[in-house]
Design a protein around this motif. Structure first.
Motif, PDB file in Angstrom:
ATOM      1  N   MET A 122       8.484  25.646   9.472  1.00  0.00           N
ATOM      2  CA  MET A 122       9.841  25.955  10.069  1.00  0.00           C
ATOM      3  C   MET A 122      10.127  27.461   9.618  1.00  0.00           C
ATOM      4  O   MET A 122      10.798  28.077  10.820  1.00  0.00           O
ATOM      5  CB  MET A 122      10.912  24.814   9.422  1.00  0.00           C
ATOM      6  N   SER A 123       9.640  27.693   8.603  1.00  0.00           N
ATOM      7  CA  SER A 123      10.075  29.113   8.368  1.00  0.00           C
ATOM      8  C   SER A 123       9.306  30.066   9.145  1.00  0.00           C
ATOM      9  O   SER A 123       9.643  31.311   9.564  1.00  0.00           O
ATOM     10  CB  SER A 123      10.131  29.591   6.710  1.00  0.00           C
ATOM     11  N   SER A 174      17.222  32.146   8.111  1.00  0.00           N
ATOM     12  CA  SER A 174      16.251  30.872   7.821  1.00  0.00           C
ATOM     13  C   SER A 174      16.719  30.463   6.407  1.00  0.00           C
ATOM     14  O   SER A 174      16.613  31.060   5.518  1.00  0.00           O
ATOM     15  CB  SER A 174      14.783  31.462   7.853  1.00  0.00           C
ATOM     16  N   LEU A 175      16.847  29.097   6.403  1.00  0.00           N
ATOM     17  CA  LEU A 175      17.290  28.529   5.125  1.00  0.00           C
ATOM     18  C   LEU A 175      16.280  27.336   4.747  1.00  0.00           C
ATOM     19  O   LEU A 175      16.503  26.204   4.361  1.00  0.00           O
ATOM     20  CB  LEU A 175      18.554  27.803   5.047  1.00  0.00           C
ATOM     21  N   ASP A 234      14.810  16.308  15.764  1.00  0.00           N
ATOM     22  CA  ASP A 234      15.849  16.851  17.095  1.00  0.00           C
ATOM     23  C   ASP A 234      16.788  17.664  16.645  1.00  0.00           C
ATOM     24  O   ASP A 234      17.187  18.690  17.256  1.00  0.00           O
ATOM     25  CB  ASP A 234      16.062  15.684  17.860  1.00  0.00           C
ATOM     26  N   PHE A 235      17.682  17.234  15.573  1.00  0.00           N
ATOM     27  CA  PHE A 235      18.570  17.964  15.043  1.00  0.00           C
ATOM     28  C   PHE A 235      18.483  19.442  14.746  1.00  0.00           C
ATOM     29  O   PHE A 235      18.843  20.373  15.296  1.00  0.00           O
ATOM     30  CB  PHE A 235      19.535  17.365  14.005  1.00  0.00           C
ATOM     31  N   ALA A 236      17.264  19.609  13.870  1.00  0.00           N
ATOM     32  CA  ALA A 236      16.830  20.732  13.298  1.00  0.00           C
ATOM     33  C   ALA A 236      16.324  21.590  14.514  1.00  0.00           C
ATOM     34  O   ALA A 236      16.379  22.902  14.231  1.00  0.00           O
ATOM     35  CB  ALA A 236      15.673  20.369  12.199  1.00  0.00           C
ATOM     36  N   HIS A 246      19.943  29.259  16.178  1.00  0.00           N
ATOM     37  CA  HIS A 246      19.335  30.251  15.492  1.00  0.00           C
ATOM     38  C   HIS A 246      19.213  30.199  13.876  1.00  0.00           C
ATOM     39  O   HIS A 246      19.306  31.096  13.272  1.00  0.00           O
ATOM     40  CB  HIS A 246      19.326  31.594  16.048  1.00  0.00           C
ATOM     41  N   VAL A 247      19.542  28.717  13.341  1.00  0.00           N
ATOM     42  CA  VAL A 247      19.787  28.766  12.043  1.00  0.00           C
ATOM     43  C   VAL A 247      18.385  27.602  11.846  1.00  0.00           C
ATOM     44  O   VAL A 247      18.101  26.424  12.423  1.00  0.00           O
ATOM     45  CB  VAL A 247      20.810  27.799  11.643  1.00  0.00           C
ATOM     46  N   ALA A 248      17.426  28.197  10.632  1.00  0.00           N
ATOM     47  CA  ALA A 248      16.453  27.136  10.510  1.00  0.00           C
ATOM     48  C   ALA A 248      16.436  26.109   9.205  1.00  0.00           C
ATOM     49  O   ALA A 248      16.794  26.963   8.276  1.00  0.00           O
ATOM     50  CB  ALA A 248      15.084  28.243  10.214  1.00  0.00           C
TER      51      ALA A 248
END
Ligand code: AKG
Length: 408
Positions: free
Chosen positions: A27-28, A43-44, A357-359, A367-369
């Motif tokens: 994901m990152s 990116s969190l 799907d949400f992520a 644009h939030v990971a």
């Protein structure tokens, strides 16, 4: 010499089938790609402190390099670091380890890899309380083990209950992993729960226990961290107590992990390490030694910041409709439930069937990971790291709130 016409290119090992990059890292990496295309991405997804490594640790590395501490290090770690670790275990945890019961590696991740490699035979079961850190089952599977989940439900504060543990232990169980404070939930398992877990483990003398204590310094609300090897000294010769510099001292890139455990197992793990990495970087080990000796104040300051952010995150998520958020009592993650968002459709037209799907929609549209709970073995949740600057977190929370508000 005859050529085999069917073999047209060099092949990968069969072991690579189903071997994955952990979702946290995947994901990152996606977030980084999106940012490289010019997007303003937050990116969190990766659990890494946003703080700089304390100055005293950097200075120690610099001095070590100038002082010629640049030869191969001892496979088990430099003496000064092992002594610092020995002191730490004794003073902070009440654990006595001889120097040959301690080893250093390239992060706690390599310690686990060594341990599994040294012990697992094909089909051995590895009990992994879920939600779990993504790499536990992936590594176990890769090294021939069979991961067995046991759910730590939210109504039990994401803690492992002895009664549930007993249901999954068999005569094939080789390992139990415990990780408190927990990545991904931030749960801090109580003394009573750990004592009851120890009681069950006494009936299964063939089981090794991996106690991942990497977040031990990040406990809040007056909670206390307990080492299983202290609560159950009779099990100590089956327990690996693993820790490292990454989270406590904001040193993830230096790659220094350490462990205390039974000599027999440490010796086997060292044989593996002597054939793989030859130990951790000598320069990094000098930095970690200084951190262990001199950084209590830095740790306290970072902890204060994490505590502030933790409260801020909890508050922000509690206001989002369809989202529930327990107060995490340790580590630097929140693990909000998103049951109320499932079945809805995002503003960008994506049907939210699950946390994956949400992520994905959140990353594409806002644009939030973050990482879907699916990767940690318990859905529908999200793991969100709050090891980021307060302003960045505020901005991320606004974007997530907007994403949730627009779900229909
Ligand atoms: C996490 O994001 O869960 C981490 O611990 C990051 C580092 C890693 O996976 O090795």
């Amino acid at each position: 010499m005859t050529m085999n016409p069917l073999k047209t290119e060099p092949s990968l090992s069969l072991k690579m089938e189903g071997f994955e990059t952990p979702a946290t890292i995947a994901m990152s990496m996606r977030a980084r790609e999106l940012a490289a295309q010019g997007n303003d991405v937050i990116s969190l997804a990766l659990g890494q402190p946003d703080f700089f490594t304390p100055r005293v640790a950097c200075d120690a590395a610099y001095e070590a390099a100038l002082d010629g501490k640049t030869k191969y290090p001892p496979i088990d770690g430099i003496l000064s670091l092992k002594q610092a670790v020995q002191k730490k275990f004794k003073q902070e945890n009440g654990l006595e380890y001889a120097l040959d019961e301690i080893m250093v590696a390239n992060g706690a991740k390599q310690i686990l890899f060594n341990a599994f490699m040294a012990t697992l035979n094909e089909g051995d079961e590895v009990v992994v309380p879920a939600p779990y850190w993504t790499s536990y089952p992936i590594m176990a599977r890769f090294l021939g083990g069979k991961p067995v989940d046991v759910i730590c439900a939210e109504e039990n504060n994401f803690s492992l209950k002895a009664v549930d543990l007993r249901k999954v232990l068999t005569n094939k169980t080789k390992w139990l992993i415990i990780n408190s404070p927990s990545n991904p939930t931030g749960a801090v398992w109580s003394r009573q729960d750990l004592l009851e877990i120890a009681e069950v483990l006494r009936d299964f003398p063939q089981v090794w226990i991996f106690a991942d204590e990497i977040y031990e310094h990040l406990v809040f609300d007056g909670q206390e961290h307990y080492s299983l090897a202290v609560l159950a000294p009779d099990l100590k010769d089956r327990i690996l107590t693993a820790n490292g510099a990454s989270k406590t001292y904001a040193m993830p890139g230096w790659r220094v992990g350490y462990v205390g455990g039974p000599k027999r197992l440490i010796k086997a793990m060292l044989k593996i390490q002597s054939n793989s990495t030859s130990g951790a970087s000598s320069i990094s080990q000098a930095a970690a030694t200084a951190a262990l000796h001199h950084c209590d104040n830095d740790v306290a300051e970072m902890k204060e910041a994490y505590d502030r952010r933790r409260k801020m995150m909890k508050e922000a998520f509690s206001k989002m409709s369809g989202v529930t958020c327990a107060v995490p009592q340790g580590a630097f993650y929140v693990y909000p439930g998103i049951e109320g968002c499932i079945g809805k459709t995002s503003a960008g037209g994506r049907k939210i069937e699950n946390d994956q799907d949400f992520a994905e929609a959140l990353l594409e549209e806002q644009h939030v990971a973050v990482v879907p709970g699916h990767a940690f073995g318990l859905s529908p949740y999200l793991r969100i790291s709050y090891a980021a600057d307060d302003k960045v977190l505020e901005k991320a929370c606004k974007r997530i709130a907007q994403f949730v508000e627009r779900l229909q």
